[in-house]
Motif scaffolding. Sequence first.
Motif, PDB file in Angstrom:
ATOM      1  N   ILE A   1      26.156  72.081   1.617  1.00 11.54           N
ATOM      2  CA  ILE A   1      25.999  72.655   2.967  1.00 11.54           C
ATOM      3  C   ILE A   1      26.566  71.682   4.005  1.00 11.54           C
ATOM      4  N   ARG A   2      27.552  72.136   4.763  1.00 14.46           N
ATOM      5  CA  ARG A   2      28.116  71.273   5.812  1.00 14.46           C
ATOM      6  C   ARG A   2      28.411  72.078   7.072  1.00 14.46           C
ATOM      7  N   ALA A   3      29.705  72.201   7.397  1.00 12.20           N
ATOM      8  CA  ALA A   3      30.090  72.729   8.706  1.00 12.20           C
ATOM      9  C   ALA A   3      29.800  74.217   8.885  1.00 12.20           C
ATOM     10  N   GLY A   4      29.953  74.661  10.142  1.00 11.29           N
ATOM     11  CA  GLY A   4      29.722  76.069  10.425  1.00 11.29           C
ATOM     12  C   GLY A   4      30.710  76.715  11.381  1.00 11.29           C
ATOM     13  N   VAL A   5      31.452  75.909  12.160  1.00  9.74           N
ATOM     14  CA  VAL A   5      32.272  76.502  13.220  1.00  9.74           C
ATOM     15  C   VAL A   5      33.763  76.409  12.901  1.00  9.74           C
ATOM     16  N   LEU A   6      34.429  77.557  12.922  1.00 10.66           N
ATOM     17  CA  LEU A   6      35.879  77.580  12.737  1.00 10.66           C
ATOM     18  C   LEU A   6      36.555  77.808  14.084  1.00 10.66           C
TER      19      LEU A   6
ATOM     20  N   GLU B   1      23.848  82.962  20.745  1.00 14.42           N
ATOM     21  CA  GLU B   1      24.970  82.049  20.475  1.00 14.42           C
ATOM     22  C   GLU B   1      24.412  80.640  20.235  1.00 14.42           C
ATOM     23  N   LEU B   2      25.278  79.671  19.911  1.00 13.48           N
ATOM     24  CA  LEU B   2      24.827  78.294  19.663  1.00 13.48           C
ATOM     25  C   LEU B   2      24.181  77.712  20.930  1.00 13.48           C
ATOM     26  N   ILE B   3      23.123  76.928  20.735  1.00 15.52           N
ATOM     27  CA  ILE B   3      22.549  76.173  21.865  1.00 15.52           C
ATOM     28  C   ILE B   3      22.682  74.682  21.565  1.00 15.52           C
ATOM     29  N   TYR B   4      23.331  73.951  22.473  1.00 14.43           N
ATOM     30  CA  TYR B   4      23.380  72.485  22.421  1.00 14.43           C
ATOM     31  C   TYR B   4      22.381  71.990  23.451  1.00 14.43           C
ATOM     32  N   SER B   5      21.304  71.332  22.997  1.00 14.03           N
ATOM     33  CA  SER B   5      20.248  70.927  23.930  1.00 14.03           C
ATOM     34  C   SER B   5      20.157  69.401  24.083  1.00 14.03           C
TER      35      SER B   5
ATOM     36  N   ALA C   1      19.204  68.515  20.156  1.00 11.12           N
ATOM     37  CA  ALA C   1      18.933  69.576  19.170  1.00 11.12           C
ATOM     38  C   ALA C   1      20.040  70.615  19.249  1.00 11.12           C
ATOM     39  N   LEU C   2      20.371  71.227  18.108  1.00 11.71           N
ATOM     40  CA  LEU C   2      21.428  72.243  18.045  1.00 11.71           C
ATOM     41  C   LEU C   2      20.940  73.431  17.239  1.00 11.71           C
ATOM     42  N   LEU C   3      21.036  74.598  17.863  1.00  9.46           N
ATOM     43  CA  LEU C   3      20.653  75.841  17.187  1.00  9.46           C
ATOM     44  C   LEU C   3      21.921  76.571  16.778  1.00  9.46           C
ATOM     45  N   SER C   4      22.073  76.807  15.469  1.00  9.84           N
ATOM     46  CA  SER C   4      23.207  77.588  14.983  1.00  9.84           C
ATOM     47  C   SER C   4      22.667  78.656  14.033  1.00  9.84           C
ATOM     48  N   THR C   5      23.535  79.378  13.400  1.00  9.05           N
ATOM     49  CA  THR C   5      23.088  80.475  12.559  1.00  9.05           C
ATOM     50  C   THR C   5      23.937  80.557  11.305  1.00  9.05           C
ATOM     51  N   ARG C   6      23.472  81.274  10.320  1.00  7.98           N
ATOM     52  CA  ARG C   6      24.273  81.552   9.132  1.00  7.98           C
ATOM     53  C   ARG C   6      24.370  83.047   8.873  1.00  7.98           C
ATOM     54  N   SER C   7      23.275  83.766   9.197  1.00  7.69           N
ATOM     55  CA  SER C   7      23.258  85.221   9.026  1.00  7.69           C
ATOM     56  C   SER C   7      22.092  85.741   9.856  1.00  7.69           C
TER      57      SER C   7
ATOM     58  N   GLN D   1      18.873  80.783   9.620  1.00  3.21           N
ATOM     59  CA  GLN D   1      19.292  79.979  10.767  1.00  3.21           C
ATOM     60  C   GLN D   1      19.542  78.531  10.337  1.00  3.21           C
ATOM     61  N   ARG D   2      20.509  77.908  11.019  1.00  2.00           N
ATOM     62  CA  ARG D   2      20.877  76.512  10.764  1.00  2.00           C
ATOM     63  C   ARG D   2      20.521  75.727  12.028  1.00  2.00           C
ATOM     64  N   ILE D   3      19.626  74.767  11.899  1.00  2.00           N
ATOM     65  CA  ILE D   3      19.178  74.025  13.087  1.00  2.00           C
ATOM     66  C   ILE D   3      19.240  72.522  12.791  1.00  2.00           C
ATOM     67  N   TYR D   4      19.662  71.764  13.796  1.00  4.14           N
ATOM     68  CA  TYR D   4      19.748  70.305  13.653  1.00  4.14           C
ATOM     69  C   TYR D   4      18.938  69.644  14.763  1.00  4.14           C
ATOM     70  N   ILE D   5      18.310  68.500  14.436  1.00  2.00           N
ATOM     71  CA  ILE D   5      17.731  67.658  15.491  1.00  2.00           C
ATOM     72  C   ILE D   5      18.154  66.215  15.258  1.00  2.00           C
TER      73      ILE D   5
ATOM     74  N   PRO E   1      31.790  62.613  14.604  1.00  3.27           N
ATOM     75  CA  PRO E   1      30.398  63.090  14.569  1.00  3.27           C
ATOM     76  C   PRO E   1      30.421  64.608  14.755  1.00  3.27           C
ATOM     77  N   PRO E   2      29.500  65.356  14.121  1.00  3.08           N
ATOM     78  CA  PRO E   2      29.631  66.821  14.086  1.00  3.08           C
ATOM     79  C   PRO E   2      29.359  67.543  15.409  1.00  3.08           C
ATOM     80  N   THR E   3      28.976  66.804  16.458  1.00  2.68           N
ATOM     81  CA  THR E   3      28.614  67.438  17.733  1.00  2.68           C
ATOM     82  C   THR E   3      29.745  68.280  18.331  1.00  2.68           C
ATOM     83  N   GLY E   4      30.998  67.953  18.015  1.00  2.00           N
ATOM     84  CA  GLY E   4      32.099  68.742  18.558  1.00  2.00           C
ATOM     85  C   GLY E   4      32.576  69.828  17.618  1.00  2.00           C
ATOM     86  N   ALA E   5      31.991  69.909  16.400  1.00  2.00           N
ATOM     87  CA  ALA E   5      32.389  70.898  15.381  1.00  2.00           C
ATOM     88  C   ALA E   5      33.879  70.804  15.054  1.00  2.00           C
ATOM     89  N   LYS E   6      34.371  69.600  14.887  1.00  2.00           N
ATOM     90  CA  LYS E   6      35.824  69.401  14.731  1.00  2.00           C
ATOM     91  C   LYS E   6      36.293  68.996  13.334  1.00  2.00           C
TER      92      LYS E   6
HETATM   93  C1  PHB Z   1      26.825  74.439  12.157  1.00  2.00           C
HETATM   94  O1  PHB Z   1      26.654  75.665  12.344  1.00  2.00           O
HETATM   95  O2  PHB Z   1      26.580  73.903  11.079  1.00  2.00           O
HETATM   96  C2  PHB Z   1      27.338  73.607  13.283  1.00  2.00           C
HETATM   97  C3  PHB Z   1      27.621  74.183  14.514  1.00  2.00           C
HETATM   98  C4  PHB Z   1      28.092  73.390  15.556  1.00  2.00           C
HETATM   99  C5  PHB Z   1      28.277  72.021  15.349  1.00  2.00           C
HETATM  100  C6  PHB Z   1      28.000  71.457  14.114  1.00  2.00           C
HETATM  101  C7  PHB Z   1      27.529  72.246  13.075  1.00  2.00           C
HETATM  102  O3  PHB Z   1      28.716  71.242  16.377  1.00  2.00           O
END
Ligand code: PHB
Length: 397
Positions: A49-54, A204-208, A215-221, A225-229, A297-302
């Motif tokens: 399990i890794r990235a999420g944003v294309l 949509e994604l929340i960058y807090s 904290a970052l709220l993302s999704t998979r379906s 849900q995919r959430i990071y802190i 670092p994954p904060t930019g989803a790059k």
């Molecule tokens: C993810 O959905 O896994 C994700 C989204 C945005 C990021 C990093 C990871 O910046």
Amino acid sequence: MLTLTAMRTQIGIIGAGPAGLFLSHLLARIGIECVILEHRSREEIEGTIRAGVLEDWVTHLMDELGLAERLKREGRPDTGVTFQFSNRRHHIDFIELTGKQITVYAQHEVIKDLVAARLHSGGPIVFSISDVALKGIDSETPAIAYRDSGGAAQELRCDFIVGCDGFHGPSRQAIPPDKRVEHDMVYPFGWLGILAEAPRSWHELIYSNHERGFALLSTRSPQVQRIYIQCDPHDDIAVWPDDRIWAEMQARFAFDGWKLAEGRIFQKNIVGLRSFVCDTMRYGRLFLAGDAAHIVPPTGAKGMNLAVADVVFLSRALDAWYKKGNRDGLERYPETCLRRVWKAERFSWYMTTMLHRNDAESSFERQIHLADLDHVVSSRAAATALAEVYVGLPIDP
Ligand code: PHB
Ligand code: RFL
């Protein structure tokens, strides 16, 4: 007696991550042969399990390559992101600002789609290999020595080797230390990421940016849900029982009249954050691509998107070499990639420092980050500058 089986191809690729797999499809499209050597099993690479944003152009590329059937069905196009800070939420509208969007679709789903298509078309991927050694990279006859899954010694002879073996792989180390410069920065925080069976809480994604940490709220379906802190990178996952994770997430996403939907956590892990660039990305007949050469670092989803950009540049250069004998693209490969890489490094560092809590920083610096966020959400010019990098810088010259 040692038995050695030798195989030959045009391009020997080490690693079946996004870089190696995209490269194999790009090369197949222009009639160049390749073999991928991967040290993990198919199940392992498809389950990591890794990235999420294309980025926008990556979804178009997958479509052009005939790899987007499931992506179109299951991926979620997002027209913007939300920034939360100082108890406020602000929508940054990518479509309005750039005409482009992003797609939320998990990296391991991309991997599954690319592996299935490659194997279906007869393209060789050799899984579960070990003891990779790069040979003759400064000669005209490079080769990759390895052991197959049964332990037998093998050799793949090729015209060029492409190291797509991630940050810890052997390819970068094969470039003599005096021929490369490494730029490195390790952040004093990590990300605790979870997958939870829970309904979507936000569209949509929340960058807090929160006092208690990012904290970052993302999704998979719709159901996952995919959430990071942000957490201490040295934390043992055992100090994060589920109720502590939810309490921390509720605090960092707290917003009047809104509550984060909770559910069963079925995956959790902690990763450290770092920025890293290796200059150069080529030595003789070895080319590096993706995380083997650079980390963000994954904060930019790059990260994954950059890996795909590298191999697009490399496939163009190899096309010019094989079709016209033109070696300019190969020689300029590091310079072409690194121009784009440094912009993504800058963006990822900027997003990371602006959004995370760093206890080594002064209250002055913390206020500057809040002012930066306020500027992004109140100035169309600042929002556009952020959005155009987030959706992906142009890949064409
Ligand atoms: C993810 O959905 O896994 C994700 C989204 C945005 C990021 C990093 C990871 O910046
Ligand atoms: P990978 O994916 O690490 O693949 C390398 C492959 O090489 C194999 N390998 C070897 N094979 C043979 N012999 C050896 N000796 C080998 N050593 C290693 C490995 O088994 C593996 O299969 O590198 P690649 O292809 O360069 O791709 C890079 C991306 O995986 C990475 O940048 C992204 O995951 C980063 N990332 C994100 N990128 C995005 O574009 N968008 C995102 O939303 C995003 N979110 C993220 C992320 C990374 C994260 N973590 C886990 C740091 C979120 C997180 C939490």
